[in-house]
Design a protein around this motif. Structure first.
Motif, PDB file in Angstrom:
ATOM      1  N   PHE A 190       0.808  -1.222   0.000  1.00 48.86           N
ATOM      2  CA  PHE A 190       0.000   0.000   0.000  1.00 48.86           C
ATOM      3  C   PHE A 190       0.839   1.270   0.000  1.00 48.86           C
ATOM      4  O   PHE A 190       0.474   2.271  -0.598  1.00 48.86           O
ATOM      5  CB  PHE A 190      -0.975   0.002   1.189  1.00 48.86           C
ATOM      6  N   HIS A 191       2.007   1.197   0.676  1.00 51.21           N
ATOM      7  CA  HIS A 191       2.797   2.439   0.725  1.00 51.21           C
ATOM      8  C   HIS A 191       3.259   2.824  -0.684  1.00 51.21           C
ATOM      9  O   HIS A 191       3.371   4.004  -1.008  1.00 51.21           O
ATOM     10  CB  HIS A 191       3.973   2.302   1.698  1.00 51.21           C
ATOM     11  N   GLU A 192       3.498   1.830  -1.557  1.00 50.67           N
ATOM     12  CA  GLU A 192       3.878   2.129  -2.940  1.00 50.67           C
ATOM     13  C   GLU A 192       2.688   2.691  -3.712  1.00 50.67           C
ATOM     14  O   GLU A 192       2.821   3.632  -4.487  1.00 50.67           O
ATOM     15  CB  GLU A 192       4.349   0.858  -3.655  1.00 50.67           C
ATOM     16  N   LEU A 193       1.533   2.067  -3.484  1.00 49.43           N
ATOM     17  CA  LEU A 193       0.337   2.482  -4.227  1.00 49.43           C
ATOM     18  C   LEU A 193      -0.082   3.898  -3.859  1.00 49.43           C
ATOM     19  O   LEU A 193      -0.599   4.641  -4.694  1.00 49.43           O
ATOM     20  CB  LEU A 193      -0.822   1.523  -3.937  1.00 49.43           C
ATOM     21  N   LEU A 194       0.125   4.235  -2.594  1.00 50.31           N
ATOM     22  CA  LEU A 194      -0.384   5.525  -2.124  1.00 50.31           C
ATOM     23  C   LEU A 194       0.563   6.678  -2.452  1.00 50.31           C
ATOM     24  O   LEU A 194       0.155   7.829  -2.485  1.00 50.31           O
ATOM     25  CB  LEU A 194      -0.642   5.459  -0.614  1.00 50.31           C
ATOM     26  N   LYS A 195       1.827   6.336  -2.697  1.00 49.32           N
ATOM     27  CA  LYS A 195       2.809   7.396  -2.949  1.00 49.32           C
ATOM     28  C   LYS A 195       2.412   8.300  -4.118  1.00 49.32           C
ATOM     29  O   LYS A 195       2.409   9.525  -3.976  1.00 49.32           O
ATOM     30  CB  LYS A 195       4.194   6.791  -3.163  1.00 49.32           C
ATOM     31  N   PRO A 196       2.052   7.727  -5.286  1.00 50.07           N
ATOM     32  CA  PRO A 196       1.677   8.589  -6.422  1.00 50.07           C
ATOM     33  C   PRO A 196       0.489   9.496  -6.096  1.00 50.07           C
ATOM     34  O   PRO A 196       0.318  10.546  -6.711  1.00 50.07           O
ATOM     35  CB  PRO A 196       1.297   7.601  -7.522  1.00 50.07           C
ATOM     36  N   LEU A 197      -0.332   9.075  -5.133  1.00 52.58           N
ATOM     37  CA  LEU A 197      -1.496   9.894  -4.778  1.00 52.58           C
ATOM     38  C   LEU A 197      -1.126  10.987  -3.781  1.00 52.58           C
ATOM     39  O   LEU A 197      -1.977  11.717  -3.302  1.00 52.58           O
ATOM     40  CB  LEU A 197      -2.598   9.019  -4.179  1.00 52.58           C
ATOM     41  N   GLY A 198       0.149  11.036  -3.431  1.00 53.34           N
ATOM     42  CA  GLY A 198       0.602  12.060  -2.510  1.00 53.34           C
ATOM     43  C   GLY A 198       0.353  11.700  -1.062  1.00 53.34           C
ATOM     44  O   GLY A 198       0.495  12.521  -0.172  1.00 53.34           O
ATOM     45  N   ILE A 199      -0.061  10.453  -0.790  1.00 50.95           N
ATOM     46  CA  ILE A 199      -0.297  10.050   0.591  1.00 50.95           C
ATOM     47  C   ILE A 199       0.930   9.293   1.073  1.00 50.95           C
ATOM     48  O   ILE A 199       1.419   8.374   0.419  1.00 50.95           O
ATOM     49  CB  ILE A 199      -1.548   9.137   0.684  1.00 50.95           C
ATOM     50  N   HIS A 200       1.436   9.703   2.206  1.00 48.27           N
ATOM     51  CA  HIS A 200       2.609   9.026   2.735  1.00 48.27           C
ATOM     52  C   HIS A 200       2.196   7.966   3.758  1.00 48.27           C
ATOM     53  O   HIS A 200       1.574   8.254   4.760  1.00 48.27           O
ATOM     54  CB  HIS A 200       3.564  10.022   3.380  1.00 48.27           C
ATOM     55  N   TRP A 201       2.515   6.728   3.458  1.00 50.07           N
ATOM     56  CA  TRP A 201       2.283   5.633   4.425  1.00 50.07           C
ATOM     57  C   TRP A 201       3.647   5.019   4.669  1.00 50.07           C
ATOM     58  O   TRP A 201       4.385   4.763   3.716  1.00 50.07           O
ATOM     59  CB  TRP A 201       1.303   4.617   3.817  1.00 50.07           C
ATOM     60  N   PRO A 202       4.013   4.830   5.918  1.00 52.29           N
ATOM     61  CA  PRO A 202       5.336   4.251   6.168  1.00 52.29           C
ATOM     62  C   PRO A 202       5.476   2.870   5.505  1.00 52.29           C
ATOM     63  O   PRO A 202       4.482   2.219   5.201  1.00 52.29           O
ATOM     64  CB  PRO A 202       5.403   4.149   7.696  1.00 52.29           C
ATOM     65  N   VAL A 203       6.711   2.456   5.294  1.00 53.18           N
ATOM     66  CA  VAL A 203       6.956   1.179   4.626  1.00 53.18           C
ATOM     67  C   VAL A 203       6.527   0.035   5.539  1.00 53.18           C
ATOM     68  O   VAL A 203       7.074  -0.156   6.626  1.00 53.18           O
ATOM     69  CB  VAL A 203       8.451   1.039   4.274  1.00 53.18           C
ATOM     70  N   THR A 204       5.496  -0.678   5.115  1.00 55.38           N
ATOM     71  CA  THR A 204       5.055  -1.879   5.843  1.00 55.38           C
ATOM     72  C   THR A 204       4.702  -2.942   4.815  1.00 55.38           C
ATOM     73  O   THR A 204       4.512  -2.626   3.640  1.00 55.38           O
ATOM     74  CB  THR A 204       3.791  -1.621   6.693  1.00 55.38           C
ATOM     75  N   PRO A 205       4.635  -4.194   5.235  1.00 57.87           N
ATOM     76  CA  PRO A 205       4.289  -5.253   4.275  1.00 57.87           C
ATOM     77  C   PRO A 205       2.794  -5.281   3.908  1.00 57.87           C
ATOM     78  O   PRO A 205       2.379  -6.155   3.149  1.00 57.87           O
ATOM     79  CB  PRO A 205       4.702  -6.536   5.006  1.00 57.87           C
ATOM     80  N   PHE A 206       2.024  -4.371   4.462  1.00 58.52           N
ATOM     81  CA  PHE A 206       0.582  -4.325   4.194  1.00 58.52           C
ATOM     82  C   PHE A 206       0.356  -4.160   2.687  1.00 58.52           C
ATOM     83  O   PHE A 206       0.788  -3.177   2.101  1.00 58.52           O
ATOM     84  CB  PHE A 206       0.009  -3.141   4.976  1.00 58.52           C
ATOM     85  N   ASN A 207      -0.291  -5.139   2.060  1.00 58.49           N
ATOM     86  CA  ASN A 207      -0.369  -5.117   0.602  1.00 58.49           C
ATOM     87  C   ASN A 207      -1.781  -5.383   0.108  1.00 58.49           C
ATOM     88  O   ASN A 207      -2.700  -5.648   0.894  1.00 58.49           O
ATOM     89  CB  ASN A 207       0.622  -6.121   0.010  1.00 58.49           C
ATOM     90  N   LEU A 208      -1.917  -5.335  -1.202  1.00 61.99           N
ATOM     91  CA  LEU A 208      -3.244  -5.449  -1.827  1.00 61.99           C
ATOM     92  C   LEU A 208      -3.980  -6.743  -1.504  1.00 61.99           C
ATOM     93  O   LEU A 208      -5.192  -6.829  -1.669  1.00 61.99           O
ATOM     94  CB  LEU A 208      -3.099  -5.346  -3.356  1.00 61.99           C
ATOM     95  N   THR A 209      -3.235  -7.760  -1.074  1.00 60.48           N
ATOM     96  CA  THR A 209      -3.889  -9.026  -0.735  1.00 60.48           C
ATOM     97  C   THR A 209      -4.981  -8.814   0.311  1.00 60.48           C
ATOM     98  O   THR A 209      -5.937  -9.579   0.382  1.00 60.48           O
ATOM     99  CB  THR A 209      -2.856 -10.030  -0.208  1.00 60.48           C
ATOM    100  N   PHE A 210      -4.819  -7.772   1.129  1.00 57.96           N
ATOM    101  CA  PHE A 210      -5.834  -7.473   2.138  1.00 57.96           C
ATOM    102  C   PHE A 210      -7.212  -7.323   1.486  1.00 57.96           C
ATOM    103  O   PHE A 210      -8.210  -7.844   1.982  1.00 57.96           O
ATOM    104  CB  PHE A 210      -5.452  -6.193   2.886  1.00 57.96           C
ATOM    105  N   LEU A 211      -7.234  -6.612   0.353  1.00 55.45           N
ATOM    106  CA  LEU A 211      -8.523  -6.434  -0.330  1.00 55.45           C
ATOM    107  C   LEU A 211      -9.040  -7.762  -0.865  1.00 55.45           C
ATOM    108  O   LEU A 211     -10.233  -8.045  -0.818  1.00 55.45           O
ATOM    109  CB  LEU A 211      -8.382  -5.415  -1.469  1.00 55.45           C
ATOM    110  N   LEU A 212      -8.089  -8.580  -1.345  1.00 54.92           N
ATOM    111  CA  LEU A 212      -8.489  -9.911  -1.802  1.00 54.92           C
ATOM    112  C   LEU A 212      -9.088 -10.709  -0.640  1.00 54.92           C
ATOM    113  O   LEU A 212     -10.088 -11.417  -0.797  1.00 54.92           O
ATOM    114  CB  LEU A 212      -7.278 -10.644  -2.389  1.00 54.92           C
ATOM    115  N   ALA A 213      -8.476 -10.576   0.545  1.00 54.12           N
ATOM    116  CA  ALA A 213      -8.978 -11.286   1.720  1.00 54.12           C
ATOM    117  C   ALA A 213     -10.398 -10.834   2.051  1.00 54.12           C
ATOM    118  O   ALA A 213     -11.280 -11.655   2.327  1.00 54.12           O
ATOM    119  CB  ALA A 213      -8.055 -11.056   2.910  1.00 54.12           C
TER     120      ALA A 213
END
Lengths: 370, 513, 323
Positions: A190-213
């Motif tokens: 998520f931190h990679e996905l949010l960067k282009p949107l100008g949102i800063h999220w610290p680097v964590t392993p939290f990823n898109l799989t969450f939405l799949l879950a």
């Protein structure tokens, strides 16, 4: 013989009793903390701050929760068919192999995101296949699925150990793990996905799989309560005789349910292997398959309950890690204790508080008979 | 009459009363069993016989009443106390441990010390004595599970005798026996009687009572309704007392207009769960537009026959034909039968026909859940399911009209109506109906009966299984009587009466009569 | 002769590895023969190992350690008994819970007390069970073939090992020649038959659960006070489940249980011995295949492909008095 239990009002059945059970588990956990000479309230505070105090903590919490949603759903779907699948740990482990093989060897043929998608599907497929063997043996050969899935956890461990140590390991590497996967096959964090949107999220392993879950949780809900297959699964779980009368084949339902369960277990591979590690590592499941049992029991096998229970366990795992850092006496093993106590009180002793609660309610209200 | 009959009775039950929640299983039961006598207790399933015996054996305590043994009041609170009072029980489902030997089974609870060796010797000796005395030989080292059922029962009897039982209670002892085995059992019991043992014999088979018992008491709905000297009674009289008279209003029913044969059975043999042949070569043909009533005392193969026809129990041999086409004997199930237009209202609706944790609307589509009316494609249409259930509940007056309420939360009678509604509503061409009014209140009976006749008039082929003679008379266009897994006769309802049917139900076949 | 020596070494080590399996397997046998399914052997083994090592650390004496290990394991057994017998719980769920709590709690307390990542301090020799040399082990040991067998396989084990092996005939005798054994075998098959014979089902099952706790506690004590000289988190490493597999494989009978545990122990020793060895033409020995063999064999047996393993008929089913 004891007198039959008085029926409780629905709200007590659905909410109060489970809450009392979980509260008992946490109360005993508090006593354990007290016994090793720490202050439970302080521990809870540290745990919550560590898990939810900042975006980094939340990221890790939800990363863990993602795995728990998958393993919890895998256990729960079997519960609905009256099956106890203790083998989610092994199924998730073997699913990792499917994801890894695709990522390692099909990278050249699958451009862009298609690699990740195929890898996720391969994980689900491997998990399903590994679960289907005990399922088939239960359905057709009457081999008790509890014992066979326990045994298959160890078979998975041996198989994967062999593959990772002797076959897939990077030559010259000490660690029993595969080489890294091509990066375009990662499930984006998520931190990679949010960067282009100008949102800063610290680097964590939290990823898109969450939405799949979450989608899978919704999917399982829809499957169980809104489709013919789910109807058949619940019928077989609740009353096999009536299921046969209704023209439903219990053997077929058992096999299909274990297939689905294994596929759901495979979701954990997407989260951990494709979303964070980008390589397959030895024992990557780390007991999360067993956490699924606690999550499913605590969530009462309902996907909404499972998502909540999974997030709670995410809090425990992430906060527990922080807690262990601040209070070395309360090691991460505390979380396993809590998990076991939840299984004990929400599962094995789920009716222990029924009678006292019923007596209490009867004293407080004179309720009309239902 | 036996001279000892004048002494204190072996057992006297005075005012025994027992309730399970709303069910009044035994109400004010008074029963006197003289010593050295074979006393039969008959009654239908659910009449309260087993409860009474469980009270006598200390499995339950009565809510009220007194038990006297040899004229002395006693309290029996456990099996141990019953044994101590000289009562031995032969349960309908044998209380035997299958993988253990005969000797071990007999010893269990009477080992004679912490080590088995000493007691084993004594029991071996005792077994051979009893074997000689009563003709009850059995190999003490045989594994019980490998013995034929008749011998297993002998082990049960030996268990009681080794413990010094003077009173032997047998609960439906012939239910699992073949006729020759039953004859052997009766010979044994007569020998025991000659040795002045008292025997209490529970059954619903009238022929056995006539064969064996000196006296017979009839139970109905928890009460003892009559006691006769066997010599002074007859099977029809007993059948009458057992079944009783339900208030059944005469249904206005025109003559039947039977069409072609819809369902046919040829030499059907069906086994029960233990592998005993309960249906032994039944053949019949059921036509469109008629009601074929299948009468008989419960437990004579009706249940198994109905289940086989519905596709939920495999057939051992024989053939089932729908519209003249034979069905493959192994490859049909409930789904296939429904697809052929065979509807089934099972006898045990709550256990077989419903899923208790399901919402009522879900139970109301069991077996039909694949129909597109409940949703096209993968997903159900909840609104269609709920609307359909609401419609059924309205039409069959299911209360409360709550399609979303759990099935388990409806009363028994309303649960039954859900099944009836579901099966009738789907308009099968052939209907298999088991005990349609069992557990249904009086008010609903007329409604259900009218509905069944209406279905017939609409051209349905209806097979009706009932143990209520009045129901059979009220509805049937033809009556076939089932006894011991065979059809013992067929009658036109206008040309028969309860006495005639009673003979057939008692197994007195036409040729013999 | 070299091959023979290697055989003696591997067999001796297999024998030692089989000891905790035998104890745990017999523990499971007592419990399951009474109708209580126990998948919590693993957890109880850990509890026994931990309590044994922890107390021996303070007392410096293996016997108090043994007592503590057994007592702790029995306590956990009673929780399972309460859930299974009185609460009529799902016995699989209860066993799972016990495995989790035991796994976490032993590591947690170990870490909290000694701050070594859950490991207890190395125990001095005096706090451990020692090998006992049987008479003439040294002098007779020189005799070819029989000498090494006597010296290395029969002599030179600790007291717990001898007890474990003695336990097999003892269990057999108790099960088949005593009143208690007869009743126990009966209650696992048909509790209603036991009940109607005027015997308490509950008392029988609780006794079985306690016996199970004692034996599996001993297996844990063996791990920490004989095989190793400390407790370490997760040190049972699946032995409780191998014992469970052995129990199924032995079809719940004592002598076959011994044979199966020896086989599984021997396979374990063999896989350790072959670790890293390279066979010409094949490459490294896939020792994992040997490790997986006990589990695979058990599944194959359960599925009825070789014989059929039928558990005691009433196992896992709470007893409810019925009409």
């Amino acid at each position: 013989m004891s007198a039959p239990l008085k029926p409780l009002p629905a709200w007590a059945d659905v909410a109060l009793i489970p809450l009392v059970n979980v509260a008992a588990a946490f109360f005993i956990s508090g006593l354990v903390v007290l016994a090793i000479g720490e202050n439970p309230l302080e521990a809870v505070k540290l745990l919550i701050v560590g898990a939810l105090g900042d975006l980094e903590g939340i990221g890790f919490t939800l990363y863990y929760a993602t795995s728990f949603i998958f393993t919890g759903l895998a256990v729960a779907i079997c519960f609905h068919a009256g099956l106890f699948n203790i083998g989610v740990e092994g199924q998730a482990y073997v699913a990792g192999l499917g994801a890894a093989l695709v990522s390692l060897y099909l990278g050249a043929f699958l451009p862009g995101y298609s690699l990740a998608i195929v890898a996720i599907l391969a994980g689900a497929l491997f998990g399903a296949a590994f679960a289907a063997i005990p399922g088939y043996l239960q359905a057709k050969r009457d081999a008790h699925i509890v014992i066979t899935t326990i045994m298959f956890n160890y078979v998975a461990s041996a198989l994967m150990g062999y593959l990772l140590v002797d076959v897939l390991r990077t030559p010259g590497q000490m660690n029993a793990e595969t080489p890294g996967f091509p990066h375009y096959g990662d499930v984006p964090q998520f931190h990679e996905l949010l960067k282009p949107l100008g949102i800063h999220w610290p680097v964590t392993p939290f990823n898109l799989t969450f939405l799949l879950a979450l989608a899978c949780a919704f999917g399982v809900w829809a499957l169980i309560w809104r489709t013919r297959l789910g109807y058949a699964i619940r019928a077989v779980g609740a009353n096999p005789t009536a299921a046969i009368y209704g023209g439903i084949s219990p053997a077929r339902v058992v096999i299909v349910t274990t297939l689905l369960s294994g596929a759901l277990a495979g979701g954990m591979a997407a989260n951990v292997i494709l979303g964070e590690e980008h390589r397959l590592i030895l024992e990557y499941t780390a007991g999360f398959g067993f956490v699924g049992i606690a999550v499913a029991l605590m969530g009462r096998a309902h996907p909404a309950g499972i998502v909540l229970a999974a997030i709670l366990f995410g809090v425990l795992y992430q906060g527990g890690a922080e807690l262990a850092f601040d209070k070395p006496k309360i090691s991460r093993d505390m979380i396993v204790v809590i998990q076991g106590l939840v299984v004990l009180f929400a599962g094995a002793l789920e009716h222990m508080f029924r009678r006292p609660v019923a007596a209490l309610l009867a004293r407080r209200t004179t309720q009309p008979p239902i | 009459m036996d001279p000892q009959a004048s002494a204190a009775p072996a057992i006297e039950l005075i005012g025994i009363d027992k309730r399970f929640g709303a069910v009044h299983a035994n109400s004010n039961v008074n029963l006197k069993i003289e010593r050295g006598v074979i006393h039969g207790v008959v009654g239908e399933n659910g009449a309260g016989k087993s409860t009474l015996m469980s009270i006598l054996y200390g499995f339950y305590e009565a809510d009220a009443g007194e038990i006297q043994i040899n004229g002395k009041p006693v309290r029996i609170r456990s099996s141990r106390e019953a044994i101590d009072h000289g009562i031995g029980m032969v349960h309908q489902h044998f209380m035997l441990v299958q993988p253990l030997s005969v000797l071990e089974n007999v010893m269990l609870g009477a080992e004679g010390g912490p080590l088995l060796a000493g007691g084993a010797k004594a029991i071996r000796k005792k077994l051979s004595e009893l074997g000689a005395e009563y003709g009850l030989q059995v190999d003490p080292d045989a594994i019980v599970g490998e013995l034929p059922v008749g011998l297993q029962q002998r082990v049960e009897i030996l268990k009681a005798l080794v413990r010094g039982a003077e009173i032997l209670v047998l609960d439906e002892p012939t239910a699992v026996l073949t006729p020759p085995e039953a004859d052997q059992l009766f010979d044994m019991l007569r020998v025991l009687k000659r040795q002045n043992k008292t025997i209490l014999f529970i059954t619903h088979k009238l022929r056995e009572i006539m064969d064996l018992a000196d006296r017979v008491s009839v139970m109905r709905r928890g009460e003892i309704v009559a006691t006769y000297e066997t010599a002074a009674t007859s099977p029809p009289q007993l059948a009458d007392a057992m079944v009783g008279r339900k208030v059944i209003l005469k249904i206005d029913k025109g003559p039947a207009h039977p069409g072609g044969v819809a369902l046919e059975a040829r030499d059907l043999v069906v086994l029960d769960d233990r592998g005993v042949a309960r249906v032994q070569g039944v053949s019949f043909a059921l036509r469109e537009g008629e009601i074929l009533g299948l009468a008989g005392v419960a437990g004579n193969g009706q249940s198994e026959l109905l289940e086989a026809l519905a596709g939920i129990r495999p057939i051992a041999s024989g053939e089932i034909l729908v519209d003249g086409r034979p069905l493959p004997p192994l490859a049909f199930d409930a789904r296939a039968m429904r697809a052929l237009g065979v509807g089934h209202i099972p006898e045990d609706r709550q256990r077989v026909g419903l899923v208790m944790p399901f919402e009522a609307c879900e139970s109301a589509m069991l077996g039909f859940h694949r129909q597109p009316a409940f949703g096209q494609g993968v997903f159900f249409s909840r609104s269609a399911i709920i609307a359909d259930a609401a419609r059924l509940m309205e039409a069959f007056d299911v209360r409360p009209r709550a399609p979303l309420l759990k099935t388990a939360n409806f009363s028994g009678g309303n649960q039954q109506k859900i099944v009836l509604a579901r099966e009738i509503d789907h308009n099968p061409r052939i209907m298999l109906i088991g005990q349609p009014t069992r557990g249904v209140d009086i008010g609903a009976i007329e409604f259900i009966h009218k509905r069944i006749v209406a279905e017939r008039d609409a051209g349905k082929a209806i097979l009706l299984v009932s143990v209520e003679l009045d129901e059979i008379f009220a509805l049937s266009d033809r009556i076939a009587v089932l006894c011991g897994g065979r059809i013992t006769g067929e009658r036109n309802p206008d040309q028969t009466d309860a006495q005639d049917l009673g003979l057939l139900m008692a197994g007195v076949s036409e040729r013999a009569a | 002769m070299e091959g023979f020596d290697a055989f003696i070494v591997v067999f001796g080590s297999g024998l030692r590895l089989a000891v905790p399996l035998i104890l745990a397997c017999l523990a499971g046998l007592w419990s399951e023969r009474s109708g209580i399914v126990d998948i919590g052997l693993e957890g109880k083994m850990l509890v026994g190992a931990f309590a044994g090592a922890a107390i021996a650390t303070f007392t410096g004496d293996p016997w108090t350690g043994l007592l503590a290990g057994v007592a702790a394991s029995v306590l956990v057994s009673l929780i399972h008994g309460y859930a299974s017998i009185d609460q009529r719980a799902n016995q699989i769920v209860s066993g799972t819970a016990i495995n989790m709590v035991a796994d976490g709690l032993t590591a947690l307390i170990g870490n909290a007390v000694w701050s070594q990542g859950g490991r207890t301090p190395q125990l001095p020799d005096s706090a451990l069970f020692h090998a006992i040399d049987l008479p003439f082990a040294q002098s007779f040991g020189g005799v070819p073939i029989l000498g090494p067998i006597y010296r290395h396989l029969i002599s030179g084990h600790d007291i717990v090992t001898y007890f474990a092996f003695a336990l097999v005939p003892l269990t057999y005798w108790a099960l088949y020649s005593t009143r208690f054994g007869l009743r126990l075998r009966a209650v696992g098959e048909n509790p209603a038959a036991v009940d109607t014979a005027g015997i308490s089902v509950r008392a029988l099952r609780y006794s079985a659960v306690v016996i199970c706790g004692v034996l599996v506690g001993l297996s844990g004590v063996y791990l920490s006070l004989a095989q190793a000289a400390y407790f370490q988190p997760h040190m049972s490493a699946g032995k409780g489940f191998i014992a469970l597999a052995a129990l199924v494989f032995a079809k719940w009978r004592p002598w076959p249980a011994l044979a199966t545990c020896l086989l599984f122990g021997f396979l374990d020793a063999l896989s350790i011995r072959l670790q890293g060895m390279v066979l010409p033409g094949i490459g490294p020995v896939p020792v994992q295949a040997i490790e997986a063999l006990p589990y695979l064999l058990t599944v194959v047996l359960l599925a009825g492909f070789i014989g059929k393993a039928t558990p005691p008929r009433a196992s896992g089913i709470p007893y409810v008095k019925e009409r």
